[in-house]
Scaffold this motif. Sequence first.
Motif, PDB file in Angstrom:
ATOM      1  N   ASP A  70      41.241  35.763  38.408  1.00 41.66           N
ATOM      2  CA  ASP A  70      42.307  36.299  37.569  1.00 41.66           C
ATOM      3  C   ASP A  70      42.501  37.790  37.831  1.00 41.66           C
ATOM      4  OD1 ASP A  70      40.144  37.520  36.243  1.00 41.66           O
ATOM      5  OD2 ASP A  70      41.067  37.283  34.273  1.00 41.66           O
ATOM      6  N   GLY A  71      41.896  38.275  38.916  1.00 41.21           N
ATOM      7  CA  GLY A  71      42.040  39.692  39.220  1.00 41.21           C
ATOM      8  C   GLY A  71      41.596  40.027  40.624  1.00 41.21           C
ATOM      9  N   GLU A  72      41.466  41.311  40.875  1.00 39.92           N
ATOM     10  CA  GLU A  72      41.152  41.814  42.198  1.00 39.92           C
ATOM     11  C   GLU A  72      39.646  41.918  42.419  1.00 39.92           C
ATOM     12  OE1 GLU A  72      45.003  44.795  41.745  1.00 39.92           O
ATOM     13  OE2 GLU A  72      42.963  45.491  41.387  1.00 39.92           O
ATOM     14  N   GLU A  73      39.262  41.985  43.672  1.00 42.57           N
ATOM     15  CA  GLU A  73      37.878  42.292  44.047  1.00 42.57           C
ATOM     16  C   GLU A  73      37.519  43.674  43.488  1.00 42.57           C
ATOM     17  OE1 GLU A  73      34.216  42.819  45.638  1.00 42.57           O
ATOM     18  OE2 GLU A  73      35.278  40.931  46.006  1.00 42.57           O
ATOM     19  N   ASP A  83      43.707  32.868  19.970  1.00 46.45           N
ATOM     20  CA  ASP A  83      42.289  32.513  19.886  1.00 46.45           C
ATOM     21  C   ASP A  83      41.848  31.683  21.080  1.00 46.45           C
ATOM     22  OD1 ASP A  83      43.673  30.246  19.300  1.00 46.45           O
ATOM     23  OD2 ASP A  83      42.640  29.788  17.429  1.00 46.45           O
ATOM     24  N   VAL A  84      42.760  31.499  22.036  1.00 45.24           N
ATOM     25  CA  VAL A  84      42.435  30.783  23.270  1.00 45.24           C
ATOM     26  C   VAL A  84      42.246  31.805  24.385  1.00 45.24           C
ATOM     27  CG1 VAL A  84      43.198  29.082  24.963  1.00 45.24           C
ATOM     28  CG2 VAL A  84      43.771  28.784  22.552  1.00 45.24           C
ATOM     29  N   THR A  85      41.065  31.864  24.940  1.00 45.62           N
ATOM     30  CA  THR A  85      40.793  32.824  26.004  1.00 45.62           C
ATOM     31  C   THR A  85      41.227  32.267  27.353  1.00 45.62           C
ATOM     32  OG1 THR A  85      38.562  31.991  26.409  1.00 45.62           O
ATOM     33  CG2 THR A  85      38.810  33.726  24.739  1.00 45.62           C
ATOM     34  N   ARG A  86      41.282  33.136  28.322  1.00 47.59           N
ATOM     35  CA  ARG A  86      41.662  32.728  29.671  1.00 47.59           C
ATOM     36  C   ARG A  86      40.664  31.721  30.247  1.00 47.59           C
ATOM     37  NH1 ARG A  86      45.118  36.552  31.790  1.00 47.59           N
ATOM     38  NH2 ARG A  86      44.145  36.865  33.819  1.00 47.59           N
ATOM     39  N   ILE A  87      39.382  31.976  30.019  1.00 44.54           N
ATOM     40  CA  ILE A  87      38.379  31.052  30.559  1.00 44.54           C
ATOM     41  C   ILE A  87      38.461  29.700  29.861  1.00 44.54           C
ATOM     42  CG2 ILE A  87      36.429  31.667  29.038  1.00 44.54           C
ATOM     43  CD1 ILE A  87      34.644  31.506  31.572  1.00 44.54           C
ATOM     44  N   ASP A  88      38.859  29.673  28.575  1.00 46.71           N
ATOM     45  CA  ASP A  88      39.036  28.396  27.878  1.00 46.71           C
ATOM     46  C   ASP A  88      40.127  27.555  28.531  1.00 46.71           C
ATOM     47  OD1 ASP A  88      37.066  28.807  25.992  1.00 46.71           O
ATOM     48  OD2 ASP A  88      38.417  29.718  24.523  1.00 46.71           O
ATOM     49  N   GLU A  89      41.229  28.210  28.917  1.00 48.57           N
ATOM     50  CA  GLU A  89      42.320  27.500  29.572  1.00 48.57           C
ATOM     51  C   GLU A  89      41.858  26.892  30.896  1.00 48.57           C
ATOM     52  OE1 GLU A  89      46.371  27.639  28.554  1.00 48.57           O
ATOM     53  OE2 GLU A  89      44.696  26.781  27.411  1.00 48.57           O
ATOM     54  N   VAL A  90      41.066  27.649  31.647  1.00 49.60           N
ATOM     55  CA  VAL A  90      40.582  27.153  32.939  1.00 49.60           C
ATOM     56  C   VAL A  90      39.590  26.014  32.733  1.00 49.60           C
ATOM     57  CG1 VAL A  90      39.426  27.757  35.084  1.00 49.60           C
ATOM     58  CG2 VAL A  90      40.956  29.408  33.999  1.00 49.60           C
ATOM     59  N   GLY A 132      34.475  39.699  33.341  1.00 48.59           N
ATOM     60  CA  GLY A 132      34.792  40.118  31.981  1.00 48.59           C
ATOM     61  C   GLY A 132      36.234  39.891  31.576  1.00 48.59           C
ATOM     62  N   SER A 133      37.152  40.015  32.521  1.00 48.64           N
ATOM     63  CA  SER A 133      38.573  39.852  32.189  1.00 48.64           C
ATOM     64  C   SER A 133      38.906  38.436  31.731  1.00 48.64           C
ATOM     65  CB  SER A 133      39.440  40.210  33.398  1.00 48.64           C
ATOM     66  OG  SER A 133      39.117  39.401  34.510  1.00 48.64           O
ATOM     67  N   MET A 134      38.084  37.456  32.105  1.00 55.87           N
ATOM     68  CA  MET A 134      38.346  36.067  31.716  1.00 55.87           C
ATOM     69  C   MET A 134      38.096  35.816  30.228  1.00 55.87           C
ATOM     70  SD  MET A 134      39.445  34.085  34.215  1.00 55.87           S
ATOM     71  CE  MET A 134      38.830  32.409  34.071  1.00 55.87           C
ATOM     72  N   ALA A 135      37.499  36.790  29.546  1.00 55.32           N
ATOM     73  CA  ALA A 135      37.290  36.655  28.108  1.00 55.32           C
ATOM     74  C   ALA A 135      38.528  37.056  27.322  1.00 55.32           C
ATOM     75  CB  ALA A 135      36.106  37.512  27.664  1.00 55.32           C
ATOM     76  N   GLY A 136      39.530  37.597  27.992  1.00 57.38           N
ATOM     77  CA  GLY A 136      40.730  38.056  27.319  1.00 57.38           C
ATOM     78  C   GLY A 136      41.623  36.917  26.869  1.00 57.38           C
ATOM     79  N   PRO A 163      31.751  35.318  30.090  1.00 58.89           N
ATOM     80  CA  PRO A 163      32.353  36.298  31.002  1.00 58.89           C
ATOM     81  C   PRO A 163      31.903  37.717  30.666  1.00 58.89           C
ATOM     82  CG  PRO A 163      34.007  34.782  30.152  1.00 58.89           C
ATOM     83  CD  PRO A 163      32.775  34.567  29.342  1.00 58.89           C
ATOM     84  N   ALA A 164      31.423  38.448  31.677  1.00 57.21           N
ATOM     85  CA  ALA A 164      30.896  39.787  31.381  1.00 57.21           C
ATOM     86  C   ALA A 164      30.979  40.750  32.561  1.00 57.21           C
ATOM     87  CB  ALA A 164      29.444  39.683  30.912  1.00 57.21           C
ATOM     88  N   GLY A 165      30.717  40.286  33.763  1.00 54.87           N
ATOM     89  CA  GLY A 165      30.539  41.194  34.881  1.00 54.87           C
ATOM     90  C   GLY A 165      31.815  41.571  35.602  1.00 54.87           C
ATOM     91  N   LYS A 166      31.635  42.174  36.765  1.00 53.99           N
ATOM     92  CA  LYS A 166      32.743  42.570  37.627  1.00 53.99           C
ATOM     93  C   LYS A 166      33.248  41.363  38.418  1.00 53.99           C
ATOM     94  CE  LYS A 166      31.497  47.443  38.100  1.00 53.99           C
ATOM     95  NZ  LYS A 166      31.229  48.553  39.069  1.00 53.99           N
ATOM     96  N   THR A 167      34.021  41.627  39.489  1.00 57.93           N
ATOM     97  CA  THR A 167      34.654  40.557  40.260  1.00 57.93           C
ATOM     98  C   THR A 167      34.229  40.628  41.730  1.00 57.93           C
ATOM     99  OG1 THR A 167      36.555  40.699  38.779  1.00 57.93           O
ATOM    100  CG2 THR A 167      36.863  39.440  40.801  1.00 57.93           C
ATOM    101  N   PRO A 168      33.024  40.164  42.048  1.00 57.94           N
ATOM    102  CA  PRO A 168      32.550  40.161  43.435  1.00 57.94           C
ATOM    103  C   PRO A 168      32.992  38.902  44.171  1.00 57.94           C
ATOM    104  CG  PRO A 168      30.797  39.444  42.022  1.00 57.94           C
ATOM    105  CD  PRO A 168      31.977  39.705  41.120  1.00 57.94           C
ATOM    106  N   LEU A 169      34.297  38.674  44.241  1.00 55.41           N
ATOM    107  CA  LEU A 169      34.778  37.400  44.790  1.00 55.41           C
ATOM    108  C   LEU A 169      34.471  37.247  46.274  1.00 55.41           C
ATOM    109  CD1 LEU A 169      37.755  37.737  46.460  1.00 55.41           C
ATOM    110  CD2 LEU A 169      38.511  38.219  44.136  1.00 55.41           C
ATOM    111  N   VAL A 170      34.430  38.366  47.005  1.00 56.50           N
ATOM    112  CA  VAL A 170      34.117  38.284  48.438  1.00 56.50           C
ATOM    113  C   VAL A 170      32.680  37.807  48.642  1.00 56.50           C
ATOM    114  CG1 VAL A 170      33.718  39.658  50.521  1.00 56.50           C
ATOM    115  CG2 VAL A 170      35.848  39.914  49.248  1.00 56.50           C
TER     116      VAL A 170
END
Length: 245
Positions: free
Chosen positions: A151-154, A58-65, A45-49, A120-127
């Motif tokens: 872009d964030g923590e687990e 008007d450019v989101t984080r996920i757009d940059e990536v 979800g944070s990637m929508a910021g 982007p919507a959910g949590k960050t289950p990177l592990v």
Amino acid sequence: MIRLLSLARFGAAAVLILLAGAAAADDEARPYCTEDAMIVFDASGSMAGNTVQGLFSDVTRIDEVRSALAEVLPDAARFRKIGLITYGPGPYQQCNVELDFRPMWHASQPIMSVVKTLNPAGKTPLVAAVQQAAAVLEFQTKPGVIVLLTDGEETCGGAPCALGKVLKEKAKKLTVHVIGYQLRAFRWTGAQSYLEVKCLAEETGGLYITAENRQDLVNAFKKTLGCPMMSGLTGPPQSQPDLAH
């Protein structure tokens, strides 16, 4: 006059042929990677910021990536089999992980077709995402590379540093590179410190790269998806597997 135009056209055509030949020769000289790679892509979800904290954009984080990956993938995918795992998209505030593609040749278009539609919507289950990528790469018997973007923590209870120690012990040769996008500007309230992902990279001999903007991301993807000279073949593989596998 007509003769001069014809000569000019002939000269232009000759230049194009020479440039094409030079590009082909360059491709033949570049090493083809012997290790398959998996991109583990953050669509939490944070990637929508916005990309700039506290300022309207008007450019989101996920757009940059997306833009950075679209610039790097066409070249990288010619020399390495690449797959994709996404984590985050799906039900809101859930620990969503999706295997989109196993490593394949010429994966640029299939990967971007998925990345462009992510919501982007959910949590960050990177592990959990890295664990699944390692399994896809058959990490206990084959060398491989994982490029983790976050872009964030687990935030789903996983322990990145502990995972790094396990992979170091049990993997044949699995390298996890971590690209931390604007981690210094943002702090999310996860159970684990963002420094845990740096430990994950270090334990597996990977790079930990911080990126603050699109050009930083481009440089990071080039560095992590490119193959070192020592791990490459001097020419294309003898055969290229079917893209469906």
